[in-house]
Design a protein around this motif. Structure first.
Motif, PDB file in Angstrom:
ATOM      1  N   PRO A  10       0.830  -1.206   0.000  1.00 53.96           N
ATOM      2  CA  PRO A  10       0.000   0.000   0.000  1.00 53.96           C
ATOM      3  C   PRO A  10       0.862   1.253   0.000  1.00 53.96           C
ATOM      4  O   PRO A  10       1.866   1.324   0.698  1.00 53.96           O
ATOM      5  CB  PRO A  10      -0.804  -0.113   1.298  1.00 53.96           C
ATOM      6  CG  PRO A  10       0.004  -0.997   2.178  1.00 53.96           C
ATOM      7  CD  PRO A  10       0.748  -1.925   1.265  1.00 53.96           C
ATOM      8  N   ARG A  11       0.470   2.210  -0.787  1.00 57.21           N
ATOM      9  CA  ARG A  11       1.231   3.462  -0.896  1.00 57.21           C
ATOM     10  C   ARG A  11       0.341   4.633  -0.474  1.00 57.21           C
ATOM     11  O   ARG A  11       0.302   5.668  -1.118  1.00 57.21           O
ATOM     12  CB  ARG A  11       1.754   3.621  -2.319  1.00 57.21           C
ATOM     13  CG  ARG A  11       2.727   2.485  -2.606  1.00 57.21           C
ATOM     14  CD  ARG A  11       3.307   2.522  -3.962  1.00 57.21           C
ATOM     15  NE  ARG A  11       4.023   1.287  -4.209  1.00 57.21           N
ATOM     16  CZ  ARG A  11       5.336   1.153  -4.149  1.00 57.21           C
ATOM     17  NH1 ARG A  11       6.092   2.176  -3.857  1.00 57.21           N
ATOM     18  NH2 ARG A  11       5.892   0.001  -4.402  1.00 57.21           N
ATOM     19  N   ASP A  12      -0.360   4.396   0.628  1.00 54.42           N
ATOM     20  CA  ASP A  12      -1.291   5.404   1.136  1.00 54.42           C
ATOM     21  C   ASP A  12      -0.835   5.980   2.475  1.00 54.42           C
ATOM     22  O   ASP A  12      -1.607   6.636   3.162  1.00 54.42           O
ATOM     23  CB  ASP A  12      -2.681   4.791   1.272  1.00 54.42           C
ATOM     24  CG  ASP A  12      -2.714   3.568   2.181  1.00 54.42           C
ATOM     25  OD1 ASP A  12      -1.670   3.220   2.780  1.00 54.42           O
ATOM     26  OD2 ASP A  12      -3.787   2.944   2.279  1.00 54.42           O
ATOM     27  N   ARG A  14       0.150   4.223   5.120  1.00 51.13           N
ATOM     28  CA  ARG A  14       0.001   3.339   6.284  1.00 51.13           C
ATOM     29  C   ARG A  14       1.326   2.634   6.582  1.00 51.13           C
ATOM     30  O   ARG A  14       2.140   2.400   5.699  1.00 51.13           O
ATOM     31  CB  ARG A  14      -1.147   2.363   6.090  1.00 51.13           C
ATOM     32  CG  ARG A  14      -0.801   1.048   5.475  1.00 51.13           C
ATOM     33  CD  ARG A  14      -1.988   0.144   5.330  1.00 51.13           C
ATOM     34  NE  ARG A  14      -2.804   0.616   4.227  1.00 51.13           N
ATOM     35  CZ  ARG A  14      -3.659  -0.126   3.579  1.00 51.13           C
ATOM     36  NH1 ARG A  14      -3.864  -1.368   3.931  1.00 51.13           N
ATOM     37  NH2 ARG A  14      -4.346   0.369   2.577  1.00 51.13           N
ATOM     38  N   ARG A  33       6.738   3.802   5.950  1.00 50.02           N
ATOM     39  CA  ARG A  33       5.558   4.337   5.271  1.00 50.02           C
ATOM     40  C   ARG A  33       5.994   4.873   3.915  1.00 50.02           C
ATOM     41  O   ARG A  33       7.080   5.426   3.794  1.00 50.02           O
ATOM     42  CB  ARG A  33       4.948   5.497   6.055  1.00 50.02           C
ATOM     43  CG  ARG A  33       4.497   5.156   7.430  1.00 50.02           C
ATOM     44  CD  ARG A  33       3.993   6.413   8.159  1.00 50.02           C
ATOM     45  NE  ARG A  33       3.847   6.152   9.569  1.00 50.02           N
ATOM     46  CZ  ARG A  33       2.797   5.588  10.121  1.00 50.02           C
ATOM     47  NH1 ARG A  33       1.775   5.233   9.373  1.00 50.02           N
ATOM     48  NH2 ARG A  33       2.728   5.379  11.420  1.00 50.02           N
TER      49      ARG A  33
END
Length: 81
Positions: A10-12, A14, A33
């Motif tokens: 995930p590249r949001d 998190r 992150r």
């Protein structure tokens, strides 16, 4: 969750754990992150890095040699578990 390929991470923003493997064993596991705007002067022109939770160190996928290869969700902090 088992280790997953880095391209599925995930590249949001998190927190996740990143590593690379030597044979079947994960090496150097870091909580990081994705920061799509991060830069590192050691890799001129590159934008977007994994950043150590709390800042400071970055890990790059811009150079395959030494890049993280796997990820998994970060384990909850003991204080919140």
């Amino acid at each position: 969750m088992d280790w997953q390929p880095i391209d599925t991470a995930p590249r949001d923003g998190r927190l996740v754990e990143l590593t690379w493997f030597d044979g079947d064993e994960p090496q150097e596991i870091y909580p990081m992150r994705w920061d799509g705007e991060a830069r590192n002067g050691l890799i001129p022109g590159a934008v977007g890095f994994w950043v150590l939770d709390g800042g400071g160190a970055t890990w790059s996928e811009h150079n395959e040699d030494g890049a993280p290869t796997q990820w998994r969700p970060a384990k909850p902090s003991p204080q919140f578990a």
